[in-house]
Design a protein around this motif. Structure first.
Motif, PDB file in Angstrom:
ATOM      1  N   PRO A   1       1.421  -4.157 -26.040  1.00  0.00           N
ATOM      2  CA  PRO A   1       2.089  -2.949 -25.505  1.00  0.00           C
ATOM      3  C   PRO A   1       0.769  -1.737 -25.823  1.00  0.00           C
ATOM      4  N   GLY A   2       0.585  -1.054 -24.827  1.00  0.00           N
ATOM      5  CA  GLY A   2      -0.162  -0.008 -25.089  1.00  0.00           C
ATOM      6  C   GLY A   2      -1.967  -0.472 -24.735  1.00  0.00           C
ATOM      7  N   HIS A   3      -2.020  -1.557 -24.594  1.00  0.00           N
ATOM      8  CA  HIS A   3      -3.344  -2.060 -24.066  1.00  0.00           C
ATOM      9  C   HIS A   3      -3.311  -2.654 -22.718  1.00  0.00           C
ATOM     10  N   VAL A   4      -4.506  -2.749 -22.193  1.00  0.00           N
ATOM     11  CA  VAL A   4      -4.588  -3.386 -20.731  1.00  0.00           C
ATOM     12  C   VAL A   4      -5.621  -4.470 -20.735  1.00  0.00           C
ATOM     13  N   ARG A   5      -5.522  -5.336 -19.699  1.00  0.00           N
ATOM     14  CA  ARG A   5      -6.242  -6.582 -19.522  1.00  0.00           C
ATOM     15  C   ARG A   5      -7.055  -6.447 -18.166  1.00  0.00           C
ATOM     16  N   ALA A   6      -8.023  -7.314 -18.127  1.00  0.00           N
ATOM     17  CA  ALA A   6      -8.954  -7.295 -16.758  1.00  0.00           C
ATOM     18  C   ALA A   6      -8.310  -8.141 -16.151  1.00  0.00           C
ATOM     19  N   LEU A   7      -8.477  -7.872 -14.710  1.00  0.00           N
ATOM     20  CA  LEU A   7      -7.634  -8.713 -13.603  1.00  0.00           C
ATOM     21  C   LEU A   7      -8.881  -9.510 -12.709  1.00  0.00           C
ATOM     22  N   ASP A   8      -8.498 -10.366 -11.961  1.00  0.00           N
ATOM     23  CA  ASP A   8      -9.501 -11.156 -11.238  1.00  0.00           C
ATOM     24  C   ASP A   8     -10.286 -10.109 -10.143  1.00  0.00           C
ATOM     25  N   ALA A   9     -11.628  -9.991 -10.563  1.00  0.00           N
ATOM     26  CA  ALA A   9     -12.375  -9.283  -9.717  1.00  0.00           C
ATOM     27  C   ALA A   9     -12.554  -9.631  -7.960  1.00  0.00           C
ATOM     28  N   ASP A  10     -12.670 -10.943  -8.027  1.00  0.00           N
ATOM     29  CA  ASP A  10     -12.697 -11.648  -6.646  1.00  0.00           C
ATOM     30  C   ASP A  10     -11.535 -11.375  -5.938  1.00  0.00           C
ATOM     31  N   ALA A  11     -10.355 -11.608  -6.542  1.00  0.00           N
ATOM     32  CA  ALA A  11      -9.054 -11.478  -5.879  1.00  0.00           C
ATOM     33  C   ALA A  11      -8.962  -9.946  -5.333  1.00  0.00           C
ATOM     34  N   VAL A  12      -9.200  -8.886  -6.262  1.00  0.00           N
ATOM     35  CA  VAL A  12      -9.247  -7.674  -5.918  1.00  0.00           C
ATOM     36  C   VAL A  12     -10.356  -7.396  -4.643  1.00  0.00           C
ATOM     37  N   ALA A  13     -11.475  -7.994  -4.742  1.00  0.00           N
ATOM     38  CA  ALA A  13     -12.435  -7.734  -3.695  1.00  0.00           C
ATOM     39  C   ALA A  13     -11.891  -8.308  -2.415  1.00  0.00           C
ATOM     40  N   ARG A  14     -11.246  -9.349  -2.613  1.00  0.00           N
ATOM     41  CA  ARG A  14     -10.907 -10.095  -1.103  1.00  0.00           C
ATOM     42  C   ARG A  14      -9.702  -9.141  -0.729  1.00  0.00           C
ATOM     43  N   ALA A  15      -8.826  -8.822  -1.417  1.00  0.00           N
ATOM     44  CA  ALA A  15      -7.458  -7.732  -0.813  1.00  0.00           C
ATOM     45  C   ALA A  15      -8.310  -6.730  -0.456  1.00  0.00           C
ATOM     46  N   ARG A  16      -8.969  -5.968  -1.050  1.00  0.00           N
ATOM     47  CA  ARG A  16      -9.791  -4.823  -0.360  1.00  0.00           C
ATOM     48  C   ARG A  16     -10.507  -5.042   0.789  1.00  0.00           C
ATOM     49  N   GLN A  17     -11.201  -6.225   0.913  1.00  0.00           N
ATOM     50  CA  GLN A  17     -11.791  -6.485   2.050  1.00  0.00           C
ATOM     51  C   GLN A  17     -10.848  -6.775   3.222  1.00  0.00           C
ATOM     52  N   ALA A  18      -9.726  -7.420   3.082  1.00  0.00           N
ATOM     53  CA  ALA A  18      -8.656  -7.501   4.148  1.00  0.00           C
ATOM     54  C   ALA A  18      -8.225  -6.239   4.558  1.00  0.00           C
ATOM     55  N   GLU A  19      -7.915  -5.293   3.681  1.00  0.00           N
ATOM     56  CA  GLU A  19      -7.436  -4.043   3.972  1.00  0.00           C
ATOM     57  C   GLU A  19      -8.339  -3.302   4.665  1.00  0.00           C
ATOM     58  N   LEU A  20      -9.761  -3.378   4.390  1.00  0.00           N
ATOM     59  CA  LEU A  20     -10.594  -2.663   5.126  1.00  0.00           C
ATOM     60  C   LEU A  20     -10.872  -3.264   6.714  1.00  0.00           C
ATOM     61  N   ILE A  21     -10.720  -4.582   6.745  1.00  0.00           N
ATOM     62  CA  ILE A  21     -10.645  -5.307   8.185  1.00  0.00           C
ATOM     63  C   ILE A  21      -9.656  -4.578   9.126  1.00  0.00           C
ATOM     64  N   ARG A  22      -8.416  -4.736   8.260  1.00  0.00           N
ATOM     65  CA  ARG A  22      -7.210  -4.169   9.294  1.00  0.00           C
ATOM     66  C   ARG A  22      -7.437  -2.738   9.757  1.00  0.00           C
ATOM     67  N   THR A  23      -7.921  -1.855   8.702  1.00  0.00           N
ATOM     68  CA  THR A  23      -8.244  -0.484   8.989  1.00  0.00           C
ATOM     69  C   THR A  23      -9.207  -0.563  10.097  1.00  0.00           C
ATOM     70  N   ALA A  24     -10.495  -1.205  10.047  1.00  0.00           N
ATOM     71  CA  ALA A  24     -11.370  -1.134  10.688  1.00  0.00           C
ATOM     72  C   ALA A  24     -10.839  -1.472  12.423  1.00  0.00           C
ATOM     73  N   GLY A  25     -10.085  -2.634  12.328  1.00  0.00           N
ATOM     74  CA  GLY A  25      -9.397  -3.111  13.664  1.00  0.00           C
ATOM     75  C   GLY A  25      -8.689  -1.918  14.415  1.00  0.00           C
TER      76      GLY A  25
END
Length: 321
Positions: free
Chosen positions: A52-76
Motif C-alpha cells: 500500500p502506498g507504492h506503485v509498480r511498473a506495468l508491461d510497456a509493450d502491452a501499453v504500447a500496443r494498446a495505444r497503437q490500436a487506439e491511434l489506428i482506430r482514431t486515424a480510421g
C-alpha cells in the motif's frame, strides 16, 4: 523508417523514463511529482496491491500496443470523416461560389507552381458530387500519380458521381495503368483512349482546369502554370470539346487482349491518313520503335509483306464489318 521513428515526438520525458526503469529494477520509489504523473497518464505504472502506498511498473509493450490500436482506430475515424467532409459542406461551398462569382478576372484563375496547382485541383475534385471529366494526353502515368488517383477517383465514385477519362492508346500496353483502369471500371468509371485531344479536368461542369497554351504554337507556355476556368461559357466550350473527343475515342476496361487491338487500329488509322511512322508515334504518345514493332506483329499475323499490303488488308476488313 528508422529516421521517421527517431524524429517523432517522444512519449515520455527523459526523467520519466529513468523513473520507470528504476521502478522496474526495484531500486526506486515513485514520489508524488510530474514524472510520476506522466507515467500514470501513459498507463505505465499502477498502485501496488502488495505494498500500500507504492506503485509498480506495468508491461510497456502491452501499453504500447494498446495505444497503437487506439491511434489506428482514431486515424480510421478521421480518414472516414475527411472522405465525406466535402459532401457535408457541398451546399455551403456552392453558396460561396455563387456569392464570390466574378471575383476572378473573366472567370479565370491563374495558378503558378505545381504545389498550388495540385492543392487547388485536389480541393475541386474532393468537392465533386455529380461528374468528373478528365483528358490526359501524356501516355502512361508514373506510379506515384496513379497511387494518388486510386484514392481520389474512388472517392469521387463512392460519392455517386459519374467519372469519364480519356487517355492516349499507349496506356493500353502499360500494366500499372491497366490495373488502374480495371479497378475504376469495376467501380463504375468509363475509360476510353483516343489519338488527339487536349489536356483538361472538368468538375461538375462548373470548373475546368487546363494548361495555359501559347496561342500560336498551342504548346503549354509554362509547365508549372494552369488556369482554373469558372466562366459558364468557357466551361461549356471545354465540355463540348471533351464530348467531341469522347465520341471518337474507343472504350477500354484495362483488359490486355483488347489493348493490343486498339493500339493496332489507332496506328493503322494514322497511316491511312497519310502520316509517316514518326508522326504516328508523336500523335499516339509512343516511340517510333514501338510503332514499328506493332506493325511488324501485324504483318506477321496477316501475312502482309509491306505496309501498303497491310493497309489494303485492313481497308477490306473494315468494309466487311
Amino acid at each position: 523508417m528508422e529516421s521517421d521513428i527517431t524524429s517523432a515526438r517522444p512519449l515520455l520525458k527523459a526523467a520519466s523514463r529513468r523513473l520507470y526503469l528504476q521502478l522496474l529494477s526495484g531500486k526506486g520509489t515513485a514520489k508524488v511529482g510530474p514524472d510520476r504523473d506522466e507515467l500514470e497518464r501513459a498507463g505505465l505504472i499502477a498502485p501496488d496491491p502488495d505494498r500500500p502506498g507504492h506503485v509498480r511498473a506495468l508491461d510497456a509493450d502491452a501499453v504500447a500496443r494498446a495505444r497503437q490500436a487506439e491511434l489506428i482506430r482514431t486515424a480510421g475515424d478521421m480518414l472516414a470523416e475527411a472522405q465525406v467532409m466535402p459532401h457535408h459542406l457541398a451546399d455551403l461551398a456552392s453558396a460561396y461560389r455563387a456569392a464570390t462569382a466574378g471575383q476572378t478576372v473573366g472567370g479565370v484563375e491563374v495558378l503558378t507552381g505545381l504545389r498550388a496547382i495540385n492543392e487547388r485541383l485536389e480541393a475541386l475534385v474532393n468537392g465533386c458530387t455529380r461528374e468528373l471529366l478528365t483528358a490526359q494526353p501524356t501516355g502512361p502515368r508514373p506510379a506515384e500519380l496513379l497511387a494518388i488517383s486510386y484514392q481520389r477517383d474512388l472517392g469521387v465514385l463512392k460519392r455517386g458521381a459519374r467519372m469519364r477519362t480519356i487517355y492516349l492508346p499507349s496506356v493500353r500496353s502499360d500494366a500499372p495503368t491497366g490495373r488502374w483502369a480495371l479497378t475504376m471500371t469495376e467501380q463504375g468509371a468509363e475509360i476510353r483512349t483516343g489519338a488527339t485531344f487536349g489536356r483538361m479536368i472538368i468538375v461538375d461542369r462548373r470548373a475546368a482546369v487546363v494548361p495555359i497554351l501559347d496561342p500560336w504554337s498551342l504548346e503549354a507556355s509554362a509547365p508549372d502554370q494552369a488556369a482554373v476556368i469558372t466562366s459558364e461559357l468557357a466551361v461549356g466550350l471545354a465540355v463540348a470539346s471533351f464530348e467531341r473527343d469522347w465520341l471518337h475515342a474507343e472504350p477500354w476496361d484495362g483488359a490486355s487482349e483488347a489493348e493490343l487491338r486498339a493500339v493496332h487500329v489507332a496506328i493503322l488509322r494514322c497511316l491511312a491518313r497519310g502520316l509517316e511512322q514518326d508522326e504516328v508515334a508523336e500523335e499516339l504518345g509512343m516511340s517510333k520503335r514501338t510503332v514499328q514493332g506493332k506493325l511488324a506483329d501485324l504483318r506477321a499475323a496477316t501475312g502482309c509483306r509491306t505496309q501498303s499490303q497491310l493497309l489494303y488488308w485492313w481497308a477490306k476488313r473494315e468494309l466487311q464489318r
